[in-house]
Design a protein around this motif. Structure first.
Motif, PDB file in Angstrom:
ATOM      1  N   ALA A 230     -18.211   2.778  10.832  1.00  0.00           N
ATOM      2  CA  ALA A 230     -17.981   3.706  11.881  1.00  0.00           C
ATOM      3  C   ALA A 230     -17.243   5.038  11.945  1.00  0.00           C
ATOM      4  CB  ALA A 230     -17.490   2.715  13.122  1.00  0.00           C
ATOM      5  N   GLY A 231     -16.787   5.081  10.554  1.00  0.00           N
ATOM      6  CA  GLY A 231     -15.809   6.291  10.271  1.00  0.00           C
ATOM      7  C   GLY A 231     -14.449   6.217  10.509  1.00  0.00           C
ATOM      8  N   VAL A 232     -13.999   4.942  11.242  1.00  0.00           N
ATOM      9  CA  VAL A 232     -12.330   5.038  11.532  1.00  0.00           C
ATOM     10  C   VAL A 232     -11.535   4.469  10.389  1.00  0.00           C
ATOM     11  CG1 VAL A 232     -10.898   3.160  12.649  1.00  0.00           C
ATOM     12  CG2 VAL A 232     -13.179   3.753  13.607  1.00  0.00           C
ATOM     13  N   ALA A 233     -10.374   5.361  10.387  1.00  0.00           N
ATOM     14  CA  ALA A 233      -9.290   5.063   9.358  1.00  0.00           C
ATOM     15  C   ALA A 233      -8.868   3.659   9.318  1.00  0.00           C
ATOM     16  CB  ALA A 233      -8.376   6.172   9.398  1.00  0.00           C
ATOM     17  N   VAL A 234      -8.723   3.077   8.447  1.00  0.00           N
ATOM     18  CA  VAL A 234      -8.141   1.716   8.229  1.00  0.00           C
ATOM     19  C   VAL A 234      -7.101   1.407   7.156  1.00  0.00           C
ATOM     20  CG1 VAL A 234      -8.721  -0.993   7.817  1.00  0.00           C
ATOM     21  CG2 VAL A 234     -10.081   0.774   9.046  1.00  0.00           C
ATOM     22  N   ALA A 235      -6.063   0.962   7.368  1.00  0.00           N
ATOM     23  CA  ALA A 235      -5.019   0.387   6.458  1.00  0.00           C
ATOM     24  C   ALA A 235      -4.857  -1.127   6.648  1.00  0.00           C
ATOM     25  CB  ALA A 235      -3.677   1.007   6.867  1.00  0.00           C
ATOM     26  N   ALA A 236      -4.343  -1.686   5.322  1.00  0.00           N
ATOM     27  CA  ALA A 236      -4.055  -3.197   5.615  1.00  0.00           C
ATOM     28  C   ALA A 236      -3.275  -3.723   4.729  1.00  0.00           C
ATOM     29  CB  ALA A 236      -5.668  -3.956   5.002  1.00  0.00           C
ATOM     30  N   TYR A 237      -2.579  -4.728   5.252  1.00  0.00           N
ATOM     31  CA  TYR A 237      -1.563  -5.433   4.348  1.00  0.00           C
ATOM     32  C   TYR A 237      -1.811  -7.130   4.507  1.00  0.00           C
ATOM     33  CZ  TYR A 237       2.736  -7.454   2.519  1.00  0.00           C
ATOM     34  OH  TYR A 237       3.636  -8.358   2.079  1.00  0.00           O
ATOM     35  N   ASP A 238      -1.701  -7.540   3.314  1.00  0.00           N
ATOM     36  CA  ASP A 238      -1.882  -8.942   3.192  1.00  0.00           C
ATOM     37  C   ASP A 238      -0.661  -9.799   2.169  1.00  0.00           C
ATOM     38  OD1 ASP A 238      -2.646 -11.781   2.270  1.00  0.00           O
ATOM     39  OD2 ASP A 238      -4.301 -11.418   3.544  1.00  0.00           O
ATOM     40  N   ILE A 239       0.031 -10.745   2.354  1.00  0.00           N
ATOM     41  CA  ILE A 239       0.758 -11.305   1.648  1.00  0.00           C
ATOM     42  C   ILE A 239       0.246 -11.670   0.215  1.00  0.00           C
ATOM     43  CG2 ILE A 239       2.468 -12.009   3.447  1.00  0.00           C
ATOM     44  CD1 ILE A 239       1.441 -15.087   2.942  1.00  0.00           C
ATOM     45  N   LYS A 240      -1.016 -11.537   0.127  1.00  0.00           N
ATOM     46  CA  LYS A 240      -1.317 -11.819  -1.236  1.00  0.00           C
ATOM     47  C   LYS A 240      -1.436 -10.743  -2.026  1.00  0.00           C
ATOM     48  CE  LYS A 240      -5.187 -15.215   0.444  1.00  0.00           C
ATOM     49  NZ  LYS A 240      -4.942 -14.974   2.024  1.00  0.00           N
ATOM     50  N   LEU A 241      -1.190  -9.622  -1.548  1.00  0.00           N
ATOM     51  CA  LEU A 241      -1.103  -8.263  -2.332  1.00  0.00           C
ATOM     52  C   LEU A 241       0.134  -8.386  -3.371  1.00  0.00           C
ATOM     53  CD1 LEU A 241      -2.185  -5.692   0.142  1.00  0.00           C
ATOM     54  CD2 LEU A 241      -3.554  -6.482  -1.539  1.00  0.00           C
ATOM     55  N   ASP A 242       1.153  -9.234  -2.874  1.00  0.00           N
ATOM     56  CA  ASP A 242       2.317  -9.358  -3.618  1.00  0.00           C
ATOM     57  C   ASP A 242       2.457 -10.317  -4.662  1.00  0.00           C
ATOM     58  OD1 ASP A 242       3.331  -7.613  -1.999  1.00  0.00           O
ATOM     59  OD2 ASP A 242       4.051  -8.721  -0.452  1.00  0.00           O
ATOM     60  N   ASP A 243       1.265 -10.907  -5.077  1.00  0.00           N
ATOM     61  CA  ASP A 243       1.024 -11.974  -6.184  1.00  0.00           C
ATOM     62  C   ASP A 243      -0.276 -11.899  -6.822  1.00  0.00           C
ATOM     63  OD1 ASP A 243      -0.754 -13.290  -4.650  1.00  0.00           O
ATOM     64  OD2 ASP A 243       0.468 -14.615  -3.387  1.00  0.00           O
ATOM     65  N   ASP A 244      -0.437 -12.818  -7.520  1.00  0.00           N
ATOM     66  CA  ASP A 244      -1.621 -12.885  -8.555  1.00  0.00           C
ATOM     67  C   ASP A 244      -2.952 -12.923  -7.941  1.00  0.00           C
ATOM     68  OD1 ASP A 244      -1.538 -15.540  -7.825  1.00  0.00           O
ATOM     69  OD2 ASP A 244      -1.402 -16.299  -9.805  1.00  0.00           O
ATOM     70  N   ARG A 245      -2.853 -13.076  -6.517  1.00  0.00           N
ATOM     71  CA  ARG A 245      -4.214 -13.114  -5.905  1.00  0.00           C
ATOM     72  C   ARG A 245      -4.696 -11.741  -5.366  1.00  0.00           C
ATOM     73  NH1 ARG A 245      -2.426 -17.281  -1.202  1.00  0.00           N
ATOM     74  NH2 ARG A 245      -0.501 -15.831  -1.605  1.00  0.00           N
ATOM     75  N   ALA A 246      -3.941 -10.671  -5.800  1.00  0.00           N
ATOM     76  CA  ALA A 246      -4.144  -9.280  -5.162  1.00  0.00           C
ATOM     77  C   ALA A 246      -5.382  -8.619  -5.565  1.00  0.00           C
ATOM     78  CB  ALA A 246      -3.018  -8.312  -5.528  1.00  0.00           C
TER      79      ALA A 246
END
Length: 322
Positions: free
Chosen positions: A44-60
């Motif tokens: 829909a053209g909406v700007a999106v940011a995301a954070y997940d604790i998995k981004l800090d380990d080997d699941r990123a």
């Protein structure tokens, strides 16, 4: 510094009073639900940011690949996300609903919306709201009323809290199927939690009933009896779906049902059924983590309409343990 801060506040005021499609939506939790919402918002053209604790380990790795593919900006922390978002959507496991609100609160902008998408008890939602509202954010509870994947962003969503009426049309403009349940915080979640006693409990009972019936070789007779009593349900198809969903998402479901049990306690009852459901869902999740149903993360079962394959694996495991 003061000029930059004032300019940022002016921009936020302009954005929040205008078309919500000009917002930046911040997703806390980039699992199945978070990725689905991100995909539909980006279309829909909406700007999106995301954070997940998995981004800090080997699941990123898979999360970073997905974000890069659809144009989602990955934040470095809860605070980093909260500081840049006009609408924060918390879509994490039930036990993290309050910790996420607490982690986002110090950096949340004046008047920033915080939509709590999590399956948590009314008490947990009230505690999360106190963190966000105390930091000058605007907390609204959301209760997702069925499985997200078939509906995607259009999944039926009940809203609750003092800001629900104001946020509802803005969410609709973003593509959500949102409606106000109550201006009283906790009501929408109570609806969700009471429904989950039935839905998640039925999943656990079907797995227990069908696997036991398979052990005794009476599954066909049991299914025929169920069909006679409840002719509107395709028990073969429903059983396969329940096995699939619990195998794939039992861990998350177990956490949700523990929140359901807390909801029952908050009403003054002992949650015997909810506690048993949580244990059964977690037990299946443990088996899935141990690889009983195939390599973790595969869609092996989703390709088969027959629940018997998975019941036989459970029974073989139990036999081997004797």
């Amino acid at each position: 510094m003061r000029l930059r801060f004032a300019a940022k506040r002016r921009r936020r005021a302009e954005v929040m009073s205008g078309d919500p499609r000009s917002w930046k939506v911040g997703l806390v939790g980039y699992g199945e639900v978070g990725r689905i919402l991100a995909e539909d918002l980006r279309k829909a053209g909406v700007a999106v940011a995301a954070y997940d604790i998995k981004l800090d380990d080997d699941r990123a790795g898979p999360l970073r690949d997905h974000a890069a593919k659809i144009g989602v900006v990955l934040a470095r922390s809860h605070a980093d996300l909260a500081g840049q978002a006009d609408l924060i959507i918390s879509a994490v496991t039930a036990s993290q609903a309050v910790p996420v609100a607490q982690a986002c609160a110090p950096a949340i902008g004046q008047g920033t919306w915080f939509l709590d998408f999590n399956s948590a008890s009314p008490g947990a939602k009230q505690r999360a709201a106190s963190r966000v509202d105390g930091a000058n954010g605007r907390y609204v509870e959301g209760a997702v009323m069925t499985s997200v994947p078939p509906y995607r962003i259009k999944v039926p969503l009940l809203l609750g809290g003092g800001g629900a009426k104001e946020l509802a049309p803005l969410l609709v403009a973003l593509g959500f199927d949102a409606r106000v349940s109550s201006e009283q915080l906790g009501v929408a979640s109570a609806v969700k939690m009471c429904r989950s006693i039935m839905i998640k409990g039925l999943e656990a009972m079907v797995i227990e009933s069908f696997t036991t019936a398979r052990a005794y070789g009476v599954e066909d007779a049991v299914l025929a009896s169920l069909k006679e009593t409840y002719p509107g349900i395709d028990w073969e198809k429903q059983g396969a779906y329940f096995f699939q969903r619990v195998i794939e998402h039992g861990r998350r479901r177990a956490e949700e049902v523990r929140e359901v049990a807390e909801t029952v306690r908050e009403a003054g009852l002992t949650p015997w059924s909810a506690q048993g459901t949580a244990e059964r869902q977690a037990w299946v999740a443990d088996l899935a983590d141990d690889g009983l149903f195939g390599a973790r993360g595969t869609k092996e079962f989703a390709r088969s309409p027959d629940w018997r394959t998975e019941a036989d694996r459970i029974l073989a495991m139990l036999k081997a343990e004797k």
